[in-house]
Design an enzyme around this catalytic site. Sequence first.
Site, PDB file in Angstrom:
ATOM      1  N   ASP A 198       0.889  -1.154   0.000  1.00  0.00           N
ATOM      2  CA  ASP A 198       0.000   0.000   0.000  1.00  0.00           C
ATOM      3  C   ASP A 198       0.935   1.214   0.000  1.00  0.00           C
ATOM      4  O   ASP A 198       2.127   1.093   0.300  1.00  0.00           O
ATOM      5  CB  ASP A 198      -0.875  -0.045   1.255  1.00  0.00           C
ATOM      6  CG  ASP A 198      -1.719   1.197   1.431  1.00  0.00           C
ATOM      7  OD1 ASP A 198      -2.317   1.659   0.441  1.00  0.00           O
ATOM      8  OD2 ASP A 198      -1.788   1.713   2.556  1.00  0.00           O
ATOM      9  N   ARG A 199       0.428   2.390  -0.297  1.00  0.00           N
ATOM     10  CA  ARG A 199       1.288   3.578  -0.328  1.00  0.00           C
ATOM     11  C   ARG A 199       1.163   4.420   0.938  1.00  0.00           C
ATOM     12  O   ARG A 199       2.069   4.450   1.765  1.00  0.00           O
ATOM     13  CB  ARG A 199       0.965   4.429  -1.570  1.00  0.00           C
ATOM     14  CG  ARG A 199       2.038   5.484  -1.856  1.00  0.00           C
ATOM     15  CD  ARG A 199       1.583   6.504  -2.867  1.00  0.00           C
ATOM     16  NE  ARG A 199       0.744   7.509  -2.213  1.00  0.00           N
ATOM     17  CZ  ARG A 199       0.311   8.601  -2.806  1.00  0.00           C
ATOM     18  NH1 ARG A 199       0.579   8.845  -4.061  1.00  0.00           N
ATOM     19  NH2 ARG A 199      -0.431   9.475  -2.146  1.00  0.00           N
ATOM     20  N   ASP A 200       0.035   5.114   1.086  1.00  0.00           N
ATOM     21  CA  ASP A 200      -0.124   6.055   2.198  1.00  0.00           C
ATOM     22  C   ASP A 200      -0.163   5.315   3.530  1.00  0.00           C
ATOM     23  O   ASP A 200      -0.986   4.427   3.729  1.00  0.00           O
ATOM     24  CB  ASP A 200      -1.398   6.875   2.016  1.00  0.00           C
ATOM     25  CG  ASP A 200      -1.386   7.695   0.726  1.00  0.00           C
ATOM     26  OD1 ASP A 200      -0.290   8.095   0.286  1.00  0.00           O
ATOM     27  OD2 ASP A 200      -2.463   7.923   0.162  1.00  0.00           O
TER      28      ASP A 200
ATOM     29  N   ASP B  76      -5.504  12.222   7.220  1.00  0.00           N
ATOM     30  CA  ASP B  76      -6.943  12.096   7.072  1.00  0.00           C
ATOM     31  C   ASP B  76      -7.490  13.176   6.138  1.00  0.00           C
ATOM     32  O   ASP B  76      -8.595  13.057   5.629  1.00  0.00           O
ATOM     33  CB  ASP B  76      -7.638  12.172   8.440  1.00  0.00           C
ATOM     34  CG  ASP B  76      -7.394  10.915   9.268  1.00  0.00           C
ATOM     35  OD1 ASP B  76      -7.122   9.845   8.674  1.00  0.00           O
ATOM     36  OD2 ASP B  76      -7.469  11.000  10.501  1.00  0.00           O
ATOM     37  N   ALA B  77      -6.693  14.209   5.896  1.00  0.00           N
ATOM     38  CA  ALA B  77      -7.077  15.284   4.970  1.00  0.00           C
ATOM     39  C   ALA B  77      -6.541  15.024   3.560  1.00  0.00           C
ATOM     40  O   ALA B  77      -6.614  15.892   2.697  1.00  0.00           O
ATOM     41  CB  ALA B  77      -6.555  16.629   5.483  1.00  0.00           C
TER      42      ALA B  77
ATOM     43  N   THR C  13      -2.658   1.321  -4.474  1.00  0.00           N
ATOM     44  CA  THR C  13      -3.082   2.395  -3.584  1.00  0.00           C
ATOM     45  C   THR C  13      -4.438   2.985  -3.966  1.00  0.00           C
ATOM     46  O   THR C  13      -4.672   3.318  -5.133  1.00  0.00           O
ATOM     47  CB  THR C  13      -1.998   3.507  -3.530  1.00  0.00           C
ATOM     48  OG1 THR C  13      -2.437   4.568  -2.693  1.00  0.00           O
ATOM     49  CG2 THR C  13      -1.651   4.049  -4.898  1.00  0.00           C
TER      50      THR C  13
ATOM     51  N   GLN D 222      -6.803   5.975  -4.215  1.00  0.00           N
ATOM     52  CA  GLN D 222      -6.577   7.412  -4.347  1.00  0.00           C
ATOM     53  C   GLN D 222      -7.892   8.116  -4.675  1.00  0.00           C
ATOM     54  O   GLN D 222      -8.046   8.744  -5.724  1.00  0.00           O
ATOM     55  CB  GLN D 222      -5.496   7.700  -5.395  1.00  0.00           C
ATOM     56  CG  GLN D 222      -4.115   7.225  -4.994  1.00  0.00           C
ATOM     57  CD  GLN D 222      -3.575   7.957  -3.778  1.00  0.00           C
ATOM     58  OE1 GLN D 222      -3.800   9.146  -3.596  1.00  0.00           O
ATOM     59  NE2 GLN D 222      -2.847   7.243  -2.920  1.00  0.00           N
TER      60      GLN D 222
ATOM     61  N   HIS E  40     -11.226   6.001  -7.898  1.00  0.00           N
ATOM     62  CA  HIS E  40     -12.668   6.092  -7.653  1.00  0.00           C
ATOM     63  C   HIS E  40     -13.003   6.428  -6.207  1.00  0.00           C
ATOM     64  O   HIS E  40     -12.234   6.147  -5.296  1.00  0.00           O
ATOM     65  CB  HIS E  40     -13.331   4.762  -8.034  1.00  0.00           C
ATOM     66  CG  HIS E  40     -13.003   4.326  -9.419  1.00  0.00           C
ATOM     67  ND1 HIS E  40     -12.204   3.232  -9.697  1.00  0.00           N
ATOM     68  CD2 HIS E  40     -13.343   4.863 -10.614  1.00  0.00           C
ATOM     69  CE1 HIS E  40     -12.080   3.111 -11.001  1.00  0.00           C
ATOM     70  NE2 HIS E  40     -12.756   4.092 -11.588  1.00  0.00           N
TER      71      HIS E  40
ATOM     72  N   ARG F 196     -11.114  -0.655  -5.947  1.00  0.00           N
ATOM     73  CA  ARG F 196     -10.916  -0.025  -4.640  1.00  0.00           C
ATOM     74  C   ARG F 196     -10.836  -1.065  -3.528  1.00  0.00           C
ATOM     75  O   ARG F 196     -11.735  -1.863  -3.338  1.00  0.00           O
ATOM     76  CB  ARG F 196     -12.060   0.956  -4.360  1.00  0.00           C
ATOM     77  CG  ARG F 196     -11.891   1.710  -3.063  1.00  0.00           C
ATOM     78  CD  ARG F 196     -12.998   2.746  -2.877  1.00  0.00           C
ATOM     79  NE  ARG F 196     -12.920   3.337  -1.557  1.00  0.00           N
ATOM     80  CZ  ARG F 196     -12.057   4.279  -1.191  1.00  0.00           C
ATOM     81  NH1 ARG F 196     -11.210   4.754  -2.067  1.00  0.00           N
ATOM     82  NH2 ARG F 196     -12.044   4.745   0.030  1.00  0.00           N
ATOM     83  N   LYS F 197      -9.711  -1.031  -2.786  1.00  0.00           N
ATOM     84  CA  LYS F 197      -9.580  -1.945  -1.650  1.00  0.00           C
ATOM     85  C   LYS F 197     -10.671  -1.625  -0.641  1.00  0.00           C
ATOM     86  O   LYS F 197     -10.965  -0.453  -0.446  1.00  0.00           O
ATOM     87  CB  LYS F 197      -8.190  -1.784  -1.006  1.00  0.00           C
ATOM     88  CG  LYS F 197      -7.051  -2.182  -1.918  1.00  0.00           C
ATOM     89  CD  LYS F 197      -5.695  -1.904  -1.294  1.00  0.00           C
ATOM     90  CE  LYS F 197      -5.433  -0.414  -1.225  1.00  0.00           C
ATOM     91  NZ  LYS F 197      -4.142  -0.037  -0.684  1.00  0.00           N
TER      92      LYS F 197
END
Length: 175
Positions: A7-9, A17-18, A50, A52, A91, A100-101
Amino acid sequence: MKLLILDRDGVINHDSDAYIKSLEEWIPIAGAIEAIAQLSKAGWTVAVATNQSGIARGYYSLQILEAMHTRLSELVAEQGGELGLVVYCPHGPDEGCACRKPKPGMLKAIAAHYQAELPGVWFVGDSKGDLEAALAVGAQPVLVKTGKGERTLSKGVAASTLIFDDLAAVARALI
Protein backbone atom coordinates in the site's frame (compact mmCIF):
# COMPACT_ATOMS: atom_id res chain seq x y z
CA MET A 1 9.63 -14.15 -9.22
CA LYS A 2 9.76 -12.72 -5.72
CA LEU A 3 6.86 -10.25 -5.69
CA LEU A 4 5.99 -7.91 -2.83
CA ILE A 5 3.00 -5.57 -2.99
CA LEU A 6 2.73 -2.44 -0.85
CA ASP A 7 0.00 0.00 0.00
CA ARG A 8 1.29 3.58 -0.33
CA ASP A 9 -0.12 6.05 2.20
CA GLY A 10 0.83 5.03 5.72
CA VAL A 11 3.29 2.38 4.50
CA ILE A 12 5.70 4.26 2.20
CA ASN A 13 4.77 7.86 3.00
CA HIS A 14 3.07 9.63 5.87
CA ASP A 15 -0.70 9.55 5.64
CA SER A 16 -3.22 12.28 6.38
CA ASP A 17 -6.94 12.10 7.07
CA ALA A 18 -7.08 15.28 4.97
CA TYR A 19 -5.43 13.41 2.04
CA ILE A 20 -2.01 13.85 0.49
CA LYS A 21 -2.88 16.52 -2.07
CA SER A 22 0.46 17.82 -3.31
CA LEU A 23 4.03 16.77 -3.95
CA GLU A 24 5.04 18.87 -0.93
CA GLU A 25 2.67 16.88 1.31
CA TRP A 26 4.05 13.56 0.03
CA ILE A 27 6.69 12.81 2.68
CA PRO A 28 8.34 9.38 2.90
CA ILE A 29 8.33 7.54 6.23
CA ALA A 30 11.87 7.20 7.62
CA GLY A 31 13.54 4.10 6.21
CA ALA A 32 10.79 3.27 3.68
CA ILE A 33 12.61 4.36 0.51
CA GLU A 34 15.77 2.57 1.61
CA ALA A 35 13.71 -0.54 2.37
CA ILE A 36 12.22 -0.61 -1.14
CA ALA A 37 15.69 -0.13 -2.67
CA GLN A 38 17.19 -2.89 -0.51
CA LEU A 39 14.38 -5.27 -1.44
CA SER A 40 14.85 -4.45 -5.12
CA LYS A 41 18.59 -5.02 -4.92
CA ALA A 42 17.92 -8.36 -3.19
CA GLY A 43 15.86 -9.55 -6.15
CA TRP A 44 12.36 -8.56 -5.07
CA THR A 45 9.90 -6.90 -7.43
CA VAL A 46 8.16 -4.25 -5.35
CA ALA A 47 4.78 -3.09 -6.67
CA VAL A 48 2.30 -0.62 -5.17
CA ALA A 49 -1.52 -0.78 -4.94
CA THR A 50 -3.08 2.39 -3.58
CA ASN A 51 -6.60 3.79 -3.18
CA GLN A 52 -6.58 7.41 -4.35
CA SER A 53 -10.16 8.60 -3.99
CA GLY A 54 -8.85 12.16 -3.66
CA ILE A 55 -8.91 12.21 -7.46
CA ALA A 56 -12.66 11.44 -7.56
CA ARG A 57 -13.23 13.95 -4.78
CA GLY A 58 -11.40 16.67 -6.74
CA TYR A 59 -8.70 17.19 -4.09
CA TYR A 60 -5.84 16.73 -6.55
CA SER A 61 -5.28 15.91 -10.21
CA LEU A 62 -4.00 12.83 -11.94
CA GLN A 63 -0.90 14.85 -12.86
CA ILE A 64 -0.15 15.51 -9.20
CA LEU A 65 -0.62 11.83 -8.35
CA GLU A 66 1.72 10.85 -11.17
CA ALA A 67 4.28 13.41 -9.92
CA MET A 68 4.17 11.74 -6.48
CA HIS A 69 4.78 8.33 -8.03
CA THR A 70 7.57 9.68 -10.23
CA ARG A 71 9.21 11.17 -7.14
CA LEU A 72 8.89 7.83 -5.33
CA SER A 73 10.54 6.01 -8.25
CA GLU A 74 13.33 8.61 -8.40
CA LEU A 75 14.04 8.34 -4.67
CA VAL A 76 14.22 4.54 -4.87
CA ALA A 77 16.52 4.79 -7.92
CA GLU A 78 18.79 7.23 -6.03
CA GLN A 79 19.24 4.43 -3.46
CA GLY A 80 20.17 1.98 -6.22
CA GLY A 81 16.82 0.22 -6.40
CA GLU A 82 13.93 -0.01 -8.79
CA LEU A 83 10.23 0.43 -8.09
CA GLY A 84 7.88 -1.89 -9.94
CA LEU A 85 4.36 -1.28 -11.17
CA VAL A 86 2.25 1.30 -9.34
CA VAL A 87 -1.51 0.85 -9.69
CA TYR A 88 -4.11 3.11 -8.14
CA CYS A 89 -7.87 3.31 -7.77
CA PRO A 90 -9.05 6.86 -8.58
CA HIS A 91 -12.67 6.09 -7.65
CA GLY A 92 -14.70 7.24 -4.69
CA PRO A 93 -15.94 4.74 -2.11
CA ASP A 94 -19.49 4.68 -3.54
CA GLU A 95 -18.65 4.19 -7.22
CA GLY A 96 -18.85 0.39 -7.10
CA CYS A 97 -15.57 -0.24 -8.92
CA ALA A 98 -13.70 -3.55 -8.72
CA CYS A 99 -10.36 -1.94 -7.88
CA ARG A 100 -10.92 -0.03 -4.64
CA LYS A 101 -9.58 -1.94 -1.65
CA PRO A 102 -10.88 -3.99 0.12
CA LYS A 103 -11.78 -5.35 -3.33
CA PRO A 104 -8.75 -7.11 -4.85
CA GLY A 105 -8.82 -5.61 -8.36
CA MET A 106 -5.50 -3.79 -8.06
CA LEU A 107 -3.76 -6.89 -6.67
CA LYS A 108 -5.14 -8.92 -9.58
CA ALA A 109 -3.91 -6.26 -12.04
CA ILE A 110 -0.39 -6.46 -10.57
CA ALA A 111 -0.46 -10.26 -10.74
CA ALA A 112 -1.61 -10.16 -14.37
CA HIS A 113 1.10 -7.61 -15.27
CA TYR A 114 3.83 -9.84 -13.83
CA GLN A 115 2.12 -13.13 -14.79
CA ALA A 116 2.36 -14.10 -11.13
CA GLU A 117 0.12 -15.99 -8.75
CA LEU A 118 -1.11 -14.11 -5.67
CA PRO A 119 -1.41 -16.91 -3.08
CA GLY A 120 1.40 -16.44 -0.58
CA VAL A 121 2.52 -13.05 -1.95
CA TRP A 122 2.95 -10.56 0.88
CA PHE A 123 0.69 -7.50 0.68
CA VAL A 124 1.84 -4.86 3.16
CA GLY A 125 -0.71 -2.34 4.36
CA ASP A 126 -1.84 -0.29 7.32
CA SER A 127 -5.63 -0.61 7.07
CA LYS A 128 -8.38 -3.18 7.40
CA GLY A 129 -9.13 -2.76 3.68
CA ASP A 130 -5.55 -3.67 2.78
CA LEU A 131 -5.69 -6.83 4.88
CA GLU A 132 -9.10 -7.80 3.45
CA ALA A 133 -7.85 -7.34 -0.12
CA ALA A 134 -4.91 -9.66 0.62
CA LEU A 135 -7.15 -12.31 2.14
CA ALA A 136 -9.57 -12.12 -0.82
CA VAL A 137 -6.89 -13.45 -3.20
CA GLY A 138 -4.99 -15.74 -0.84
CA ALA A 139 -2.11 -13.30 -0.42
CA GLN A 140 -0.33 -13.03 2.93
CA PRO A 141 -1.72 -10.04 4.84
CA VAL A 142 1.05 -7.97 6.44
CA LEU A 143 0.28 -5.04 8.75
CA VAL A 144 2.74 -2.27 9.52
CA LYS A 145 2.19 -0.13 12.60
CA THR A 146 2.88 3.10 10.69
CA GLY A 147 0.06 5.20 9.25
CA LYS A 148 -3.26 3.76 10.44
CA GLY A 149 -1.59 0.50 11.47
CA GLU A 150 -1.81 0.92 15.24
CA ARG A 151 -5.49 1.88 14.96
CA THR A 152 -6.13 -1.13 12.69
CA LEU A 153 -4.33 -3.46 15.10
CA SER A 154 -6.34 -2.17 18.06
CA LYS A 155 -9.55 -3.26 16.31
CA GLY A 156 -8.27 -6.78 15.72
CA VAL A 157 -6.83 -8.49 12.66
CA ALA A 158 -7.03 -11.97 11.17
CA ALA A 159 -4.85 -14.51 12.98
CA SER A 160 -2.85 -15.08 9.78
CA THR A 161 -1.73 -11.43 9.65
CA LEU A 162 2.00 -10.77 10.04
CA ILE A 163 2.74 -7.62 12.03
CA PHE A 164 5.81 -5.37 11.74
CA ASP A 165 6.76 -1.97 13.12
CA ASP A 166 7.37 -0.48 9.66
CA LEU A 167 8.42 -1.21 6.09
CA ALA A 168 12.10 -1.32 7.07
CA ALA A 169 11.30 -4.20 9.45
CA VAL A 170 9.45 -6.02 6.64
CA ALA A 171 12.50 -5.63 4.40
CA ARG A 172 14.81 -7.00 7.10
CA ALA A 173 12.55 -10.04 7.51
CA LEU A 174 12.45 -10.77 3.76
CA ILE A 175 16.15 -10.14 3.07
